[in-house]
Design a protein around this motif. Structure first.
Motif, PDB file in Angstrom:
ATOM      1  N   ALA A 141    -128.296   4.251 -16.585  1.00 38.14           N
ATOM      2  CA  ALA A 141    -127.937   4.660 -17.945  1.00 38.14           C
ATOM      3  C   ALA A 141    -126.417   4.785 -18.113  1.00 38.14           C
ATOM      4  O   ALA A 141    -125.914   4.697 -19.225  1.00 38.14           O
ATOM      5  N   PHE A 142    -125.693   4.975 -17.009  1.00 39.48           N
ATOM      6  CA  PHE A 142    -124.228   5.002 -17.071  1.00 39.48           C
ATOM      7  C   PHE A 142    -123.747   3.635 -16.596  1.00 39.48           C
ATOM      8  O   PHE A 142    -123.784   3.327 -15.416  1.00 39.48           O
ATOM      9  N   ARG A 143    -123.325   2.817 -17.522  1.00 34.19           N
ATOM     10  CA  ARG A 143    -123.039   1.416 -17.221  1.00 34.19           C
ATOM     11  C   ARG A 143    -121.660   1.110 -16.636  1.00 34.19           C
ATOM     12  O   ARG A 143    -121.539   0.164 -15.867  1.00 34.19           O
ATOM     13  N   PRO A 144    -120.601   1.835 -17.004  1.00 31.73           N
ATOM     14  CA  PRO A 144    -119.284   1.446 -16.467  1.00 31.73           C
ATOM     15  C   PRO A 144    -119.246   1.518 -14.940  1.00 31.73           C
ATOM     16  O   PRO A 144    -119.768   2.448 -14.332  1.00 31.73           O
ATOM     17  N   THR A 145    -118.633   0.537 -14.334  1.00 30.13           N
ATOM     18  CA  THR A 145    -118.432   0.560 -12.887  1.00 30.13           C
ATOM     19  C   THR A 145    -116.957   0.703 -12.546  1.00 30.13           C
ATOM     20  O   THR A 145    -116.619   1.043 -11.416  1.00 30.13           O
ATOM     21  N   VAL A 146    -116.081   0.421 -13.511  1.00 26.54           N
ATOM     22  CA  VAL A 146    -114.644   0.564 -13.304  1.00 26.54           C
ATOM     23  C   VAL A 146    -114.103   1.526 -14.359  1.00 26.54           C
ATOM     24  O   VAL A 146    -114.342   1.346 -15.549  1.00 26.54           O
ATOM     25  N   LEU A 147    -113.390   2.531 -13.901  1.00 25.83           N
ATOM     26  CA  LEU A 147    -112.771   3.522 -14.772  1.00 25.83           C
ATOM     27  C   LEU A 147    -111.259   3.409 -14.599  1.00 25.83           C
ATOM     28  O   LEU A 147    -110.779   3.244 -13.473  1.00 25.83           O
ATOM     29  N   GLU A 148    -110.531   3.512 -15.710  1.00 25.66           N
ATOM     30  CA  GLU A 148    -109.070   3.404 -15.639  1.00 25.66           C
ATOM     31  C   GLU A 148    -108.435   4.443 -16.534  1.00 25.66           C
ATOM     32  O   GLU A 148    -109.012   4.852 -17.547  1.00 25.66           O
ATOM     33  N   GLY A 149    -107.233   4.844 -16.162  1.00 23.91           N
ATOM     34  CA  GLY A 149    -106.479   5.764 -17.000  1.00 23.91           C
ATOM     35  C   GLY A 149    -105.268   6.288 -16.276  1.00 23.91           C
ATOM     36  O   GLY A 149    -104.863   5.775 -15.231  1.00 23.91           O
ATOM     37  N   TRP A 167    -105.640  19.303 -14.361  1.00 21.30           N
ATOM     38  CA  TRP A 167    -105.825  17.855 -14.392  1.00 21.30           C
ATOM     39  C   TRP A 167    -105.924  17.431 -15.838  1.00 21.30           C
ATOM     40  O   TRP A 167    -106.728  17.959 -16.592  1.00 21.30           O
ATOM     41  N   ARG A 168    -105.100  16.473 -16.214  1.00 17.63           N
ATOM     42  CA  ARG A 168    -105.145  15.900 -17.561  1.00 17.63           C
ATOM     43  C   ARG A 168    -105.476  14.415 -17.416  1.00 17.63           C
ATOM     44  O   ARG A 168    -104.824  13.693 -16.670  1.00 17.63           O
ATOM     45  N   ASP A 169    -106.485  13.966 -18.144  1.00 13.46           N
ATOM     46  CA  ASP A 169    -106.908  12.567 -18.122  1.00 13.46           C
ATOM     47  C   ASP A 169    -106.434  11.901 -19.412  1.00 13.46           C
ATOM     48  O   ASP A 169    -106.490  12.513 -20.478  1.00 13.46           O
ATOM     49  N   GLN A 170    -105.981  10.659 -19.295  1.00 18.72           N
ATOM     50  CA  GLN A 170    -105.513   9.941 -20.486  1.00 18.72           C
ATOM     51  C   GLN A 170    -105.915   8.474 -20.396  1.00 18.72           C
ATOM     52  O   GLN A 170    -105.684   7.816 -19.392  1.00 18.72           O
ATOM     53  N   ARG A 171    -106.492   7.987 -21.467  1.00 15.67           N
ATOM     54  CA  ARG A 171    -106.917   6.587 -21.560  1.00 15.67           C
ATOM     55  C   ARG A 171    -105.679   5.678 -21.600  1.00 15.67           C
ATOM     56  O   ARG A 171    -104.701   5.983 -22.279  1.00 15.67           O
ATOM     57  N   THR A 172    -105.758   4.548 -20.897  1.00 16.07           N
ATOM     58  CA  THR A 172    -104.666   3.570 -20.908  1.00 16.07           C
ATOM     59  C   THR A 172    -105.153   2.168 -21.265  1.00 16.07           C
ATOM     60  O   THR A 172    -104.357   1.246 -21.365  1.00 16.07           O
ATOM     61  N   SER A 173    -106.472   2.007 -21.412  1.00 11.50           N
ATOM     62  CA  SER A 173    -107.031   0.684 -21.702  1.00 11.50           C
ATOM     63  C   SER A 173    -108.373   0.872 -22.407  1.00 11.50           C
ATOM     64  O   SER A 173    -108.784   1.991 -22.698  1.00 11.50           O
ATOM     65  N   ALA A 174    -109.066  -0.227 -22.613  1.00  9.65           N
ATOM     66  CA  ALA A 174    -110.390  -0.163 -23.240  1.00  9.65           C
ATOM     67  C   ALA A 174    -111.473   0.249 -22.237  1.00  9.65           C
ATOM     68  O   ALA A 174    -112.616   0.505 -22.625  1.00  9.65           O
ATOM     69  N   GLN A 175    -111.128   0.321 -20.960  1.00 11.36           N
ATOM     70  CA  GLN A 175    -112.094   0.719 -19.924  1.00 11.36           C
ATOM     71  C   GLN A 175    -112.492   2.185 -20.112  1.00 11.36           C
ATOM     72  O   GLN A 175    -111.769   2.972 -20.728  1.00 11.36           O
ATOM     73  N   ALA A 176    -113.609   2.539 -19.553  1.00 11.01           N
ATOM     74  CA  ALA A 176    -114.042   3.932 -19.513  1.00 11.01           C
ATOM     75  C   ALA A 176    -113.034   4.738 -18.688  1.00 11.01           C
ATOM     76  O   ALA A 176    -112.298   4.168 -17.872  1.00 11.01           O
ATOM     77  N   THR A 177    -113.014   6.048 -18.912  1.00  6.45           N
ATOM     78  CA  THR A 177    -112.091   6.934 -18.202  1.00  6.45           C
ATOM     79  C   THR A 177    -112.862   7.900 -17.315  1.00  6.45           C
ATOM     80  O   THR A 177    -114.092   7.973 -17.371  1.00  6.45           O
ATOM     81  N   TRP A 178    -112.109   8.664 -16.545  1.00  5.54           N
ATOM     82  CA  TRP A 178    -112.718   9.688 -15.700  1.00  5.54           C
ATOM     83  C   TRP A 178    -113.425  10.719 -16.573  1.00  5.54           C
ATOM     84  O   TRP A 178    -114.443  11.281 -16.205  1.00  5.54           O
ATOM     85  N   THR A 179    -112.884  10.960 -17.763  1.00  8.57           N
ATOM     86  CA  THR A 179    -113.535  11.883 -18.703  1.00  8.57           C
ATOM     87  C   THR A 179    -114.954  11.408 -19.011  1.00  8.57           C
ATOM     88  O   THR A 179    -115.889  12.216 -19.052  1.00  8.57           O
ATOM     89  N   ASP A 180    -115.126  10.098 -19.237  1.00 10.14           N
ATOM     90  CA  ASP A 180    -116.463   9.554 -19.505  1.00 10.14           C
ATOM     91  C   ASP A 180    -117.412   9.842 -18.353  1.00 10.14           C
ATOM     92  O   ASP A 180    -118.570  10.214 -18.557  1.00 10.14           O
ATOM     93  N   LEU A 181    -116.915   9.671 -17.120  1.00 11.49           N
ATOM     94  CA  LEU A 181    -117.728   9.911 -15.930  1.00 11.49           C
ATOM     95  C   LEU A 181    -118.144  11.379 -15.844  1.00 11.49           C
ATOM     96  O   LEU A 181    -119.321  11.695 -15.647  1.00 11.49           O
ATOM     97  N   LYS A 182    -117.182  12.261 -16.022  1.00 13.07           N
ATOM     98  CA  LYS A 182    -117.481  13.696 -15.953  1.00 13.07           C
ATOM     99  C   LYS A 182    -118.437  14.115 -17.065  1.00 13.07           C
ATOM    100  O   LYS A 182    -119.372  14.889 -16.828  1.00 13.07           O
ATOM    101  N   LYS A 183    -118.200  13.612 -18.269  1.00 13.76           N
ATOM    102  CA  LYS A 183    -119.043  13.965 -19.418  1.00 13.76           C
ATOM    103  C   LYS A 183    -120.500  13.571 -19.154  1.00 13.76           C
ATOM    104  O   LYS A 183    -121.415  14.345 -19.418  1.00 13.76           O
ATOM    105  N   TYR A 184    -120.714  12.384 -18.616  1.00 13.97           N
ATOM    106  CA  TYR A 184    -122.083  11.927 -18.378  1.00 13.97           C
ATOM    107  C   TYR A 184    -122.747  12.733 -17.240  1.00 13.97           C
ATOM    108  O   TYR A 184    -123.859  13.222 -17.394  1.00 13.97           O
ATOM    109  N   PHE A 185    -122.050  12.858 -16.103  1.00 19.62           N
ATOM    110  CA  PHE A 185    -122.701  13.432 -14.925  1.00 19.62           C
ATOM    111  C   PHE A 185    -122.791  14.949 -14.950  1.00 19.62           C
ATOM    112  O   PHE A 185    -123.568  15.519 -14.183  1.00 19.62           O
ATOM    113  N   ILE A 186    -122.066  15.629 -15.830  1.00 22.11           N
ATOM    114  CA  ILE A 186    -122.261  17.077 -15.949  1.00 22.11           C
ATOM    115  C   ILE A 186    -123.503  17.374 -16.786  1.00 22.11           C
ATOM    116  O   ILE A 186    -124.109  18.434 -16.668  1.00 22.11           O
TER     117      ILE A 186
END
Length: 188
Positions: A141-149, A167-186
């Motif tokens: 259900a969590f599709r991204p395999t590469v996260l960038e930021g 820790w501050r996360d910031q998007r730098t591209s259209a890829q998913a970010t670490w925030t997306d990973l944390k949001k899903y898995f929490i």
């Protein structure tokens, strides 16, 4: 002779019942840990914990109750309140959830590049770097395999050990970010 043997055997059997048997800790739980007396060693521990993934060592990278994670605002979206009080406890919980969905021998790949350190005092600094994280989890259900930021870590030294205090996360591209990973898995 038999009586002596029984006198020795009975107390030994009774004493054995006094002790609880528990599962041993994984062999790699602390074997990769290097005392983080320098910022580079803290980042080495952090990277190794993310790559293996090792929940024990991951949690050891963070400092106590004052720690906060600031999500990328676009990735947090309507779930921004989820991150309002994000602490070391939530770091552990999301990472444990991710670990449960990762095959036993699977490894992630974390690359930090363009690193810049800004020292505030002898005991505090900010580390900023671009990250690329390739994850090997099995939750379809969590599709991204590469996260960038961009990762910005506030690090502090206490008792001669460096820890991540923020820790501050910031998007730098259209890829998913670490925030997306944390949001899903929490939440899953």
């Amino acid at each position: 002779m038999l009586r002596r043997w029984l006198l020795l055997l009975v107390p030994a059997l009774l004493c054995a019942a006094c002790f609880q048997i528990r599962e041993p800790e994984p062999a790699d739980a602390a074997s990769d840990w290097i005392t983080p007396t320098q910022i580079d060693l803290l980042l080495l521990n952090f990277t190794a914990a993310v790559q293996r993934p090792n929940v024990t060592n991951y949690e050891r990278c963070f400092s106590g109750p004052a720690y906060r994670f600031v999500p990328d605002p676009t990735a947090a979206g309507t779930a921004a309140s989820l991150f309002a009080n994000w602490s070391v406890s939530e770091e552990r919980d999301y990472f444990t959830s991710l670990r449960r969905r990762t095959a036993t021998n699977a490894t992630n790949q974390l690359v930090l590049s363009n690193r810049r350190d800004q020292l505030f005092t002898a005991d505090s600094a900010e580390v900023s770097a671009l990250y690329q994280l390739r994850i090997a989890q099995q939750d379809t259900a969590f599709r991204p395999t590469v996260l960038e930021g961009n990762i910005r870590l506030l690090v502090r030294r206490r008792n001669n050990e460096w820890k991540i205090a923020g820790w501050r996360d910031q998007r730098t591209s259209a890829q998913a970010t670490w925030t997306d990973l944390k949001k899903y898995f929490i939440t899953h």
